[in-house]
Design a protein around this motif. Structure first.
Motif, PDB file in Angstrom:
ATOM      1  N   UNK A 101       1.058  -1.334   0.132  1.00 58.79           N
ATOM      2  CA  UNK A 101       0.307   0.118   0.198  1.00 58.79           C
ATOM      3  C   UNK A 101       1.425   1.034  -0.086  1.00 58.79           C
ATOM      4  N   UNK A 102       2.240   1.689   1.053  1.00 54.26           N
ATOM      5  CA  UNK A 102       2.745   2.205   1.080  1.00 54.26           C
ATOM      6  C   UNK A 102       3.247   2.448  -0.548  1.00 54.26           C
ATOM      7  N   UNK A 103       3.873   1.846  -1.330  1.00 57.42           N
ATOM      8  CA  UNK A 103       4.847   1.680  -2.332  1.00 57.42           C
ATOM      9  C   UNK A 103       3.575   2.371  -3.362  1.00 57.42           C
ATOM     10  N   UNK A 104       2.698   1.472  -3.695  1.00 63.90           N
ATOM     11  CA  UNK A 104       1.225   2.101  -4.006  1.00 63.90           C
ATOM     12  C   UNK A 104       0.601   3.598  -4.110  1.00 63.90           C
ATOM     13  N   UNK A 105       1.062   3.985  -3.120  1.00 63.96           N
ATOM     14  CA  UNK A 105       0.498   5.084  -3.012  1.00 63.96           C
ATOM     15  C   UNK A 105       1.713   6.268  -3.489  1.00 63.96           C
TER      16      UNK A 105
END
Lengths: 266, 360
Positions: A101-105
């Motif tokens: 999730x952090x990477x996608x954001x």
């Protein structure tokens, strides 16, 4: 032995050249925006007539207003989403999708903007064809919200990671509901990160050209897009004046960002 | 009278993806009386902090009940429990003044403004911090922050105050002063204190009663004297103070007593506690309950292998003939008392009734 890069001869000259190359064009642009003479190359004395002309011709004022509206709405929404994302990713118990999730954001920060722009354009074209989805300037606001989120997210997440998690527990222990704990403890402590994220989002939104250019239509022109359209008729003093205004706005906001995001900012 | 806090068969299991579940608390039952200074003592990972967090409401048990004055609070959120916490690192709100920090709980309870003002002043006066109301926490020393954290937690007049190793971040001198201070505050406020620590000295000096915990279980509950003098098992005897652990066999039982042989010439008398002749048993014996004497006939004898002078006492390691070793601590309070050197032959005298038969 030279122990420091600053001790090599000639460094000053290179450094000076670097700054000249970087800033001289902007200094020239700003100077000429105050030039009375219509011909850019000849100095005719100081005046603000191009600014006056700019704001009386219409177009530019509308574009500036559009830019402002888009930036304010996009920043507000992006910051709210970023705070929510940071709270989930930093405060909740670690869950399976946290890393991805952090990477996608953060991904939009490294995806080439032209790719995002084309993809966004395709999205709106298909959405319009399929379900008649078209909100005019709302389309631009939506696009801006999306690419502003990572810029708002980064400083907010950093601030939240630094914040002692027992603060919220202490608030809950002292009879605060989850909302009150957020409102009176988490948010105030998070504020420097929120302001930094907001400033960054605002500047990014205000300055965006590529994505906006792709999706803007009649009546949804923003300032950078408008300036670009002016250049087609040659670099006029009005272009210089409009660019100067944009530089001034960005500088003020980035200065605020820098100021509040200093280490030990209270 | 109902206990202030009661834990009934409380269990807490932590599950982490990819790891075996950890039983932090296994069927723990405890009753803590009103106005008691009660200490949960044990090494890290024993479950003492978990129990505190369950009482505070930061975690919820997987099984069992937690009663506050007879009412089950096990599944209430922390803001619905009249219980406040003093955190290990204080957790003072950095964006508020000292007075605002102390007022926070009362503000959330929507008390009238005048009452909040009075309670804040009283709480700050109690910890002698009246003059610091307008400061920020960052402008205070560690000891002062500790006092403010305490004032903040008692200002809403909780029924129970939870203290999570609140002294561990202070330096030694301050820590010792704060022990007496906390004891005074507990007496003056009349609030039930539940204090968590891994420091046995802290527990012994402040508590009315101590629960010694290990591996998610309560090992023993009792007054400091009982915990120190009559440990029920090896863990308690080992964790609180120093102990010699001696294995032996019961050679004789009489009413209320048994004679245990721990070495060929070394017999120790102890209370029987259901031991029968021939049983293999373990004894715990405090080093200060043994004294050294001249190696006269009739005494168990041995050789001094080490002598460590530590100011007010001297610790000797004595190898008793027949193989076992004991640690002996002699107080240096009497002048002209004889000292022994490494290699000296000595006799050992065990204080009557000092050895404890250990269960398990």
């Amino acid at each position: 032995m030279r122990s420091h890069v600053g001790q090599y001869p000639g460094l000053r000259i290179w450094a000076a050249l670097f700054f000249v190359f970087l800033y001289a064009p902007m200094v020239v642009l700003i100077s000429y925006s105050f030039n009375t003479n219509k011909l850019a190359m000849i100095w005719g004395g100081f005046s603000v007539r191009w600014y006056e002309k700019l704001f009386t011709t219409g177009g530019i004022a509308d574009a500036a207003f559009n830019s402002l509206v888009v930036a304010v709405i996009a920043t507000t929404v992006a910051v709210v989403i970023a705070i929510a994302a940071a709270l989930v990713l930093v405060r909740q118990r670690p869950f399976g999708g946290a890393g991805i999730s952090t990477a996608l954001i953060s991904m939009p920060l490294i995806v080439p903007e032209i790719v995002t722009a084309v993809a966004t354009l395709m999205f709106f074209v298909i959405a319009k064809a399929a379900i008649g989805f078209d909100f005019g300037i709302g389309n631009i606001v939506l696009a801006h919200i999306v690419f502003c989120i990572p810029f708002a997210f980064m400083p907010i997440r950093a601030r939240l990671s630094d914040m002692d998690g027992t603060m919220e527990q202490a608030a809950r222990d002292l009879y605060a509901t989850p909302w009150q704990a957020f409102r009176y403890v988490t948010l105030p402590i998070l504020m420097p990160g929120v302001i930094a994220g907001a400033m960054l989002s605002f500047v990014i939104s205000l300055d965006d050209f590529i994505i906006t250019q792709m999706i803007s239509g009649p009546g949804t022109t923003t300032l950078p897009v408008y300036i670009y359209s002016m250049i087609r008729n040659g670099i006029t003093p009005e272009v210089n004046a409009a660019s100067t205004i944009l530089i001034a706005a960005s500088t003020v906001l980035v200065t605020i960002y820098w100021y509040v995001s200093r280490p030990n900012a209270k | 009278m109902k206990p202030a806090v009661e834990a009934k068969s409380v269990s807490k299991i932590y599950e982490t993806a990819g790891h075996a579940p950890v039983k932090a608390l296994d069927n723990v039952s405890l009753a803590i009386a009103e106005n008691e200074f009660f200490t949960l003592l044990g090494p890290s990972g024993c479950g003492k902090t978990t129990l505190l967090r369950l009482i505070a409401g930061f975690e919820f048990p997987n099984g069992g009940h937690i009663l506050l004055q007879g009412q089950d609070i096990a599944h209430l959120p922390p803001d619905k429990r009249p219980v406040n916490t003093v955190f290990q690192h204080y957790a003072l709100f950095p964006h508020m003044t000292v007075a605002q920090n102390v007022a926070f709980g009362l503000r959330m309870l929507k008390r009238p403004q005048a009452e909040i003002g009075d309670s804040v002043r009283q709480a700050l006066a109690l910890v002698k911090m009246e003059a610091y109301g307008a400061r920020r926490p960052s402008q205070l020393s560690g000891g002062q922050q500790q006092r403010v954290a305490f004032a903040r937690a008692i200002a809403p007049h909780p029924k129970v105050l939870l203290l999570d190793e609140p002294l561990s971040a202070l330096d030694l001198k301050l820590r010792q002063a704060m022990r007496l201070e906390l004891k005074r505050l507990q007496r003056e406020t009349g609030i039930t204190f539940i204090f968590v620590t891994h420091d046995q000295e802290e527990a012994l000096t402040m508590s009315d009663r101590i629960a010694v915990m290990s591996a998610g279980h309560v090992q023993q509950v009792g007054e400091p004297l009982a915990i120190y003098e009559s440990p029920v098992n090896r863990f308690v005897a080992d964790f609180i103070g120093d102990s010699n652990f001696l294995d032996g066999a019961v050679v004789k039982t009489a009413k209320g007593g048994a004679l245990i042989k721990v070495a060929p010439n070394f017999l120790i008398e102890t209370s029987a506690a259901g031991a029968a002749k021939g049983d293999k048993v373990s004894l715990a014996l405090r080093p200060e309950k043994i004294t050294l004497a001249q190696p006269v006939k009739g005494l168990p004898r041995g050789v001094v292998r080490e002598a460590v002078y530590i100011g007010n006492s001297t610790t000797y390691m004595v190898e008793i003939d027949g193989g076992i070793g004991v640690t002996v601590r002699e107080s240096n309070s009497l002048s002209g008392q004889s000292h022994f050197a490494v290699g000296d032959r000595v006799g050992v005298v065990v204080e009557a009734g000092a050895a404890r038969l250990l269960a398990g």
